[in-house]
Motif scaffolding. Sequence first.
Motif, PDB file in Angstrom:
ATOM      1  N   PRO A  35       1.825  -7.523  -1.564  1.00 17.07           N
ATOM      2  CA  PRO A  35       1.092  -6.332  -1.158  1.00 17.07           C
ATOM      3  C   PRO A  35      -0.319  -6.338  -1.733  1.00 17.07           C
ATOM      4  O   PRO A  35      -0.545  -6.804  -2.840  1.00 17.07           O
ATOM      5  CB  PRO A  35       1.922  -5.189  -1.747  1.00 17.07           C
ATOM      6  N   THR A  36      -1.257  -5.840  -0.950  1.00 21.03           N
ATOM      7  CA  THR A  36      -2.639  -5.769  -1.396  1.00 21.03           C
ATOM      8  C   THR A  36      -2.892  -4.402  -2.004  1.00 21.03           C
ATOM      9  O   THR A  36      -1.997  -3.573  -2.089  1.00 21.03           O
ATOM     10  CB  THR A  36      -3.597  -5.988  -0.207  1.00 21.03           C
ATOM     11  N   GLN A  66       0.230  -2.275  12.476  1.00 24.71           N
ATOM     12  CA  GLN A  66       0.252  -3.619  13.036  1.00 24.71           C
ATOM     13  C   GLN A  66      -1.169  -3.985  13.427  1.00 24.71           C
ATOM     14  O   GLN A  66      -1.773  -3.337  14.280  1.00 24.71           O
ATOM     15  CB  GLN A  66       1.151  -3.753  14.261  1.00 24.71           C
ATOM     16  N   LEU A 134      -7.363  -5.382   3.981  1.00 25.48           N
ATOM     17  CA  LEU A 134      -5.973  -5.836   3.974  1.00 25.48           C
ATOM     18  C   LEU A 134      -5.850  -7.332   3.688  1.00 25.48           C
ATOM     19  O   LEU A 134      -4.757  -7.868   3.697  1.00 25.48           O
ATOM     20  CB  LEU A 134      -5.302  -5.486   5.300  1.00 25.48           C
ATOM     21  N   THR A 137      -5.636 -11.541   6.677  1.00 30.28           N
ATOM     22  CA  THR A 137      -4.469 -12.406   6.548  1.00 30.28           C
ATOM     23  C   THR A 137      -4.059 -13.142   7.814  1.00 30.28           C
ATOM     24  O   THR A 137      -3.231 -14.031   7.751  1.00 30.28           O
ATOM     25  CB  THR A 137      -3.274 -11.555   6.106  1.00 30.28           C
ATOM     26  N   ALA A 141      -0.098  -8.935  12.042  1.00 32.14           N
ATOM     27  CA  ALA A 141       0.181  -8.621  10.648  1.00 32.14           C
ATOM     28  C   ALA A 141       0.782  -7.225  10.598  1.00 32.14           C
ATOM     29  O   ALA A 141       0.225  -6.289  11.153  1.00 32.14           O
ATOM     30  CB  ALA A 141      -1.094  -8.679   9.827  1.00 32.14           C
ATOM     31  N   PHE A 143       1.968  -4.172   8.143  1.00 27.45           N
ATOM     32  CA  PHE A 143       1.815  -3.611   6.809  1.00 27.45           C
ATOM     33  C   PHE A 143       2.624  -2.329   6.759  1.00 27.45           C
ATOM     34  O   PHE A 143       2.412  -1.427   7.557  1.00 27.45           O
ATOM     35  CB  PHE A 143       0.344  -3.327   6.499  1.00 27.45           C
ATOM     36  N   MET A 145       3.157   0.857   4.847  1.00 28.79           N
ATOM     37  CA  MET A 145       2.373   1.642   3.908  1.00 28.79           C
ATOM     38  C   MET A 145       3.200   2.784   3.333  1.00 28.79           C
ATOM     39  O   MET A 145       3.902   3.482   4.070  1.00 28.79           O
ATOM     40  CB  MET A 145       1.145   2.223   4.620  1.00 28.79           C
ATOM     41  N   VAL A 151       0.212  -0.836   0.186  1.00 26.74           N
ATOM     42  CA  VAL A 151       1.051  -1.726   0.976  1.00 26.74           C
ATOM     43  C   VAL A 151       2.362  -1.926   0.224  1.00 26.74           C
ATOM     44  O   VAL A 151       2.392  -2.511  -0.853  1.00 26.74           O
ATOM     45  CB  VAL A 151       0.356  -3.086   1.215  1.00 26.74           C
ATOM     46  N   SER A 153       5.022  -3.422   1.667  1.00 25.67           N
ATOM     47  CA  SER A 153       5.519  -4.713   2.116  1.00 25.67           C
ATOM     48  C   SER A 153       4.631  -5.169   3.265  1.00 25.67           C
ATOM     49  O   SER A 153       4.028  -4.346   3.946  1.00 25.67           O
ATOM     50  CB  SER A 153       6.974  -4.560   2.582  1.00 25.67           C
ATOM     51  N   SER A 154       4.555  -6.469   3.461  1.00 31.49           N
ATOM     52  CA  SER A 154       3.747  -6.972   4.574  1.00 31.49           C
ATOM     53  C   SER A 154       4.369  -8.230   5.146  1.00 31.49           C
ATOM     54  O   SER A 154       5.157  -8.906   4.481  1.00 31.49           O
ATOM     55  CB  SER A 154       2.307  -7.251   4.130  1.00 31.49           C
TER      56      SER A 154
END
Length: 175
Positions: A35-36, A66, A134, A137, A141, A143, A145, A151, A153-154
């Motif tokens: 996570p960021t 997304q 984010l 990446t 993607a 994310f 939240m 974040v 989980s991603s």
Amino acid sequence: MRKWTKWTTGLVFVAAFAVIVYVLVANLAGEENEPTAAVATTLTLTDFATKLPRTVDFAEMPTVLQVFTSWCPYCNEDAPKLVELQKKYEDQIHVIGINLYPRDTEEDLAAYLAKHDITYPVLLDEDGSLYEKLGKTGFPALFFMDAKGEVASSRIGSIDKRDMEEFLQLAPLLR
């Protein structure tokens, strides 16, 4: 001299092929990222449908973002799965599409939304700043939240429905 040129050309083709294979494998396998940092407790971007600013309050409900483009084959593969997820959990989570608008056209995005029957909000990351926050990446993607805008989980790359469900359970986003 010709032998040197052939070797150099061959080496360039092998390196390019290796990069392409790596990118394809990473997208097909889907990479999990750490996570960021927090985005913010709210997020305001232009809503594609209304062309007006729309604010997402992460404290209101857990949110799935997304990041996508209309021309990305993996984004097109994941779109129906995300539509199903949104319909199944519409009272428990927000599903928000974030389009990398500088990489798309209005016509292509409209066609993408119609093709996949997307009814959840699609917001435009017009300058790419959210994508940069984010972690730039790749896409698609996902994310997940939490209420603080962090974040939880991603997932980068294509993801199947079962993994989407598992991510929701692990995040934990569902109430």
